[in-house]
Design a protein around this motif. Structure first.
Motif, PDB file in Angstrom:
ATOM      1  N   ALA A  79       0.804  -1.224   0.000  1.00  0.00           N
ATOM      2  CA  ALA A  79       0.000   0.000   0.000  1.00  0.00           C
ATOM      3  C   ALA A  79       0.840   1.279   0.000  1.00  0.00           C
ATOM      4  O   ALA A  79       0.508   2.233  -0.723  1.00  0.00           O
ATOM      5  N   PRO A  80       1.943   1.372   0.764  1.00  0.00           N
ATOM      6  CA  PRO A  80       2.719   2.620   0.767  1.00  0.00           C
ATOM      7  C   PRO A  80       3.360   2.965  -0.583  1.00  0.00           C
ATOM      8  O   PRO A  80       3.826   4.099  -0.779  1.00  0.00           O
ATOM      9  N   GLU A  81       3.371   2.020  -1.516  1.00  0.00           N
ATOM     10  CA  GLU A  81       4.007   2.280  -2.812  1.00  0.00           C
ATOM     11  C   GLU A  81       3.107   3.040  -3.783  1.00  0.00           C
ATOM     12  O   GLU A  81       3.579   3.500  -4.818  1.00  0.00           O
ATOM     13  N   VAL A  82       1.815   3.171  -3.490  1.00  0.00           N
ATOM     14  CA  VAL A  82       0.949   3.925  -4.388  1.00  0.00           C
ATOM     15  C   VAL A  82       1.183   5.423  -4.178  1.00  0.00           C
ATOM     16  O   VAL A  82       1.599   5.861  -3.099  1.00  0.00           O
ATOM     17  N   ASP A  83       0.911   6.205  -5.218  1.00  0.00           N
ATOM     18  CA  ASP A  83       1.102   7.656  -5.145  1.00  0.00           C
ATOM     19  C   ASP A  83      -0.156   8.397  -4.738  1.00  0.00           C
ATOM     20  O   ASP A  83      -0.098   9.584  -4.410  1.00  0.00           O
ATOM     21  N   GLY A  84      -1.293   7.711  -4.786  1.00  0.00           N
ATOM     22  CA  GLY A  84      -2.542   8.350  -4.398  1.00  0.00           C
ATOM     23  C   GLY A  84      -3.655   7.324  -4.292  1.00  0.00           C
ATOM     24  O   GLY A  84      -3.543   6.205  -4.808  1.00  0.00           O
ATOM     25  N   VAL A  85      -4.724   7.710  -3.596  1.00  0.00           N
ATOM     26  CA  VAL A  85      -5.900   6.852  -3.438  1.00  0.00           C
ATOM     27  C   VAL A  85      -7.111   7.592  -3.998  1.00  0.00           C
ATOM     28  O   VAL A  85      -7.423   8.706  -3.553  1.00  0.00           O
ATOM     29  N   ALA A  86      -7.771   6.977  -4.975  1.00  0.00           N
ATOM     30  CA  ALA A  86      -8.939   7.581  -5.617  1.00  0.00           C
ATOM     31  C   ALA A  86     -10.175   6.755  -5.277  1.00  0.00           C
ATOM     32  O   ALA A  86     -10.135   5.525  -5.309  1.00  0.00           O
ATOM     33  N   ALA A  87     -11.271   7.428  -4.967  1.00  0.00           N
ATOM     34  CA  ALA A  87     -12.528   6.738  -4.677  1.00  0.00           C
ATOM     35  C   ALA A  87     -13.667   7.426  -5.401  1.00  0.00           C
ATOM     36  O   ALA A  87     -13.715   8.665  -5.475  1.00  0.00           O
ATOM     37  N   ALA A  88     -14.586   6.636  -5.960  1.00  0.00           N
ATOM     38  CA  ALA A  88     -15.781   7.202  -6.566  1.00  0.00           C
ATOM     39  C   ALA A  88     -16.584   7.900  -5.476  1.00  0.00           C
ATOM     40  O   ALA A  88     -16.991   7.278  -4.499  1.00  0.00           O
TER      41      ALA A  88
END
Length: 360
Positions: A79-88
């Motif tokens: 999880a820490p490797e993602v650059d952002g979290v997007a949610a509908a």
């Protein structure tokens, strides 16, 4: 504009699919799907002939965390490797949206990553950039269970609505047609399947055809179908097939006509040098008769027809993640106050279409 690779986790819970995906946007703006997990809830809602919002929301609570874990595992990422979290964050069923938005915010806050509240309609509109590397501008036809719209997509966050539905969306009309004919759920595939065995021999209206503004209205067509079915009751299997074929053909004629008018407006507003491309997305884009009608008008008008793969036309988190990556690349991030919205028009400045119950 960020000129480095971006990896975004996407969450989709706007209706009855619980979905999580990981998408990477490279420095040149090209997309790659690293994982795309969809947990359908059809079995939970089939007995009711449609989606039950409370059941959907409770299922999202149970299914979302495992879906996120599976998506990260398939992408071979922590999880820490993602650059952002997007949610509908909308539009959609508010209970389900709250589940996804709350989860997305919690993950972003815990990871110290940007949070991106995504308009589900914008995700559909931008999906051709992920699948076909299509750049702006282009004409967009959204044909889903809840929305039917024609828009000019000028850039991320820049949309001009040309047409909308005054009552039923296309997917909604197909579902209602299936229900009144005693077919299964979801209705769209059932109507299409029966239509292949029938003839479009029953006269049904083509609402809104020829109107200068490319709006849709399908309630009258649905009523006419009910009247024809009632007049023939009890229906034989062949009569059901003929009614399905006739209904589908009427819808195809309306979609062809309304899209042709939108193409005229697109060319008039953007000028002769603009890219001529038509993107079609939403669950109804899988209907082969409608696709053939759109291919026909695209060829006549000299437009390139772009239809993402079926898995990316229905609700999915890959398109949410891609919209998030496109927005993140432009620095368009959201804070923790971003709300879930049951309604969220892409073009809030569009003049209200005349008609009771219009869906923006």
């Amino acid at each position: 504009m960020t000129e480095r690779p971006l990896t975004v986790l996407g969450i989709e819970t706007s209706c009855d699919e619980t979905a999580a995906a990981v998408v990477r946007r490279d420095a040149l703006g090209r997309g790659e799907i690293l994982a795309n997990v969809v947990c359908a809830q059809l079995d939970l809602h089939a007995a009711y002939g449609g989606v039950v919002p409370e059941i959907a929301a409770r299922a999202h609570v149970d299914l979302l965390n495992p879906a996120i874990k599976q998506a990260l595992a398939e992408a071979n990422l922590d999880a820490p490797e993602v650059d952002g979290v997007a949610a509908a964050a909308g539009p959609g069923l508010i209970g389900g949206l709250i589940v996804g938005v709350t989860t997305g915010k919690a993950m972003a806050l815990g990871l110290g990553k940007p949070f991106l509240a995504i308009n589900h309609l914008e995700a559909h509109a931008l999906s051709a950039g992920l699948t076909d590397a299509l750049r702006f501008p282009y004409l967009f036809l959204l044909v889903s269970g809840g929305h039917t719209q024609l828009l000019i997509v000028k850039d991320v966050g820049a949309y001009e609505r040309l047409g909308t539905t005054l009552d039923d969306a296309l997917g909604e009309a197909f579902d209602k047609a299936a229900k009144l004919l005693g077919l299964g759920y979801p209705g769209g595939p059932e109507v299409e399947r029966h239509a292949t065995q029938g003839k479009a021999s029953i006269k049904l209206p083509r609402p809104m055809m020829g109107r200068p503004e490319p709006h849709f209205s399908l309630a009258g067509l649905k009523t006419a179908l009910r009247q024809e079915a009632t007049a023939r009751a009890p229906l034989s299997e062949q009569e059901i097939a003929d009614l399905c074929a006739s209904f589908q053909e009427a819808v195809a004629d309306v979609v062809r006509d309304r899209t042709a008018r939108a193409m005229e407006l697109y060319e008039a507003r953007l000028g002769p040098g603009a890219q001529k491309a038509l993107v079609v997305a939403g669950g109804v884009a899988a209907n082969q008769r409608l696709r053939a009608a759109l291919e026909e008008i695209a060829n006549v008008r000299g437009f390139r027809l772009v239809v993402p793969p079926p898995a990316l036309c229905t609700d999915n988190a890959a398109m949410i993640a891609w919209a998030g990556a496109e927005r993140l690349a432009r620095g368009l991030v959201d804070d923790m106050a971003a709300p879930a919205r049951a309604r969220w028009p892409l073009d809030p400045d569009a003049p209200r279409a005349l008609g009771a119950g219009v869906k923006a």
